[in-house]
Structure formats: structure tokens, C-alpha cells
Design a protein around this motif. Structure first.
Motif, mmCIF file in Angstrom:
data_model
loop_
_atom_site.group_PDB
_atom_site.id
_atom_site.type_symbol
_atom_site.label_atom_id
_atom_site.label_comp_id
_atom_site.label_asym_id
_atom_site.label_seq_id
_atom_site.Cartn_x
_atom_site.Cartn_y
_atom_site.Cartn_z
ATOM 1 N N ALA A 1 18.845 47.449 45.892
ATOM 2 C CA ALA A 1 19.191 46.338 44.996
ATOM 3 C C ALA A 1 18.455 46.472 43.669
ATOM 4 C CB ALA A 1 18.868 45.000 45.667
ATOM 5 N N ASN B 1 24.506 41.003 42.896
ATOM 6 C CA ASN B 1 23.302 41.744 43.264
ATOM 7 C C ASN B 1 22.097 40.807 43.389
ATOM 8 O OD1 ASN B 1 22.108 44.437 43.736
ATOM 9 N ND2 ASN B 1 20.915 43.931 41.910
ATOM 10 N N GLN C 1 22.305 38.962 46.686
ATOM 11 C CA GLN C 1 21.940 39.863 47.778
ATOM 12 C C GLN C 1 20.431 40.085 47.815
ATOM 13 O OE1 GLN C 1 23.624 43.797 47.579
ATOM 14 N NE2 GLN C 1 22.843 44.356 49.575
ATOM 15 N N TYR C 2 19.837 40.296 46.650
ATOM 16 C CA TYR C 2 18.390 40.521 46.570
ATOM 17 C C TYR C 2 17.629 39.308 47.109
ATOM 18 C CZ TYR C 2 13.848 41.803 44.662
ATOM 19 O OH TYR C 2 12.522 42.113 44.518
#
Length: 129
Positions: free
Chosen positions: A18, A103, A106-107
Motif C-alpha cells: 500500500a 488505497n 485499504q491502508y
């Protein structure tokens, strides 16, 4: 002994991926007005990271590569096929901002999961107190 059966290591690898993706997206956004700049994307080789696939290998010679060592499992590729601006630049800001948001989500999820694993370990070590 592998704590949490490799989960922390897998989460660490995912956070690293990521992070790389974040840098590439940031570079694309920073170069939105650079003439002839071609957007980049990160191509991950997910098959090698799939937890269900185990690559067991026997070294028959000391000079062989050790399979347990960490290797780069991604490559940064440029997209040369398109051109969105008259100056030859092909960065699509809407797509980049969408990828950036995805992103980031998700991180954050990975960080929360890692934090949960460490809290579980702390609970075990303190005896639930």
C-alpha cells in the motif's frame, strides 16, 4: 515459533504494498501538468503473495537463491498508450484521486487489523488484565 501463524508478517507485506502504491499515485498527481509525463501503475505479482500457495524448495547448492529471503514482488509500469492532454501527458486526475482514496481505505483497514493483532498479543501477555 511464528506468532499468529504469519498473520503479522502478511499484514506487514500488505502495508508495504500500500505504501508503494501511495508513492506511485502521488508521483502521478504531482506530475499532472508535466509535458509528456506518462502515468505509472504498480503491478503486483499477487500469486507469489497468496497465503494458500506455499513454495517449498530444497537448496542443492550453496550458491542457489534462498527462497525464504524477501524479494521485490512488484514492478512500476508506465502507461504509454493514451494521451489525455495536448502536451502528451496521460494522467487522469479523477482516476488517480479514486485510486488514492481506495488505497487509503485499504491502508487504514490494514493498520486497524495490525493494531488488533498487537492488542490480542498484549492481552495474552498481561493475562487479560
Amino acid at each position: 515459533m511464528d506468532i499468529f501463524s504469519g498473520t503479522i508478517s502478511n499484514l506487514e507485506n500488505a502495508l508495504g504494498r500500500a505504501n508503494v502504491k501511495q508513492k506511485v499515485i502521488s508521483d502521478n498527481i504531482a506530475n499532472i501538468d508535466t509535458p509528456n509525463y506518462k502515468s505509472k501503475n504498480v503491478a503486483f505479482h499477487d500469486m507469489l503473495n497468496d497465503a494458500s500457495i506455499k513454495l517449498d524448495a530444497k537448496k542443492t547448492y550453496q550458491g542457489h537463491i534462498d527462497f525464504s529471503k524477501t524479494r521485490s514482488n512488484y514492478s512500476v509500469v508506465s502507461s504509454n498508450r493514451t494521451s489525455y492532454q495536448e502536451n502528451g501527458n496521460n494522467v487522469d486526475i479523477d482516476q488517480e484521486m479514486s485510486e488514492l482514496a481506495k488505497n487509503q481505505i485499504q491502508y487504514n483497514a490494514l493498520v486497524e487489523r495490525m493494531s488488533g493483532k498487537f492488542n490480542s498479543l498484549k492481552t495474552v501477555l498481561t493475562g487479560g488484565k
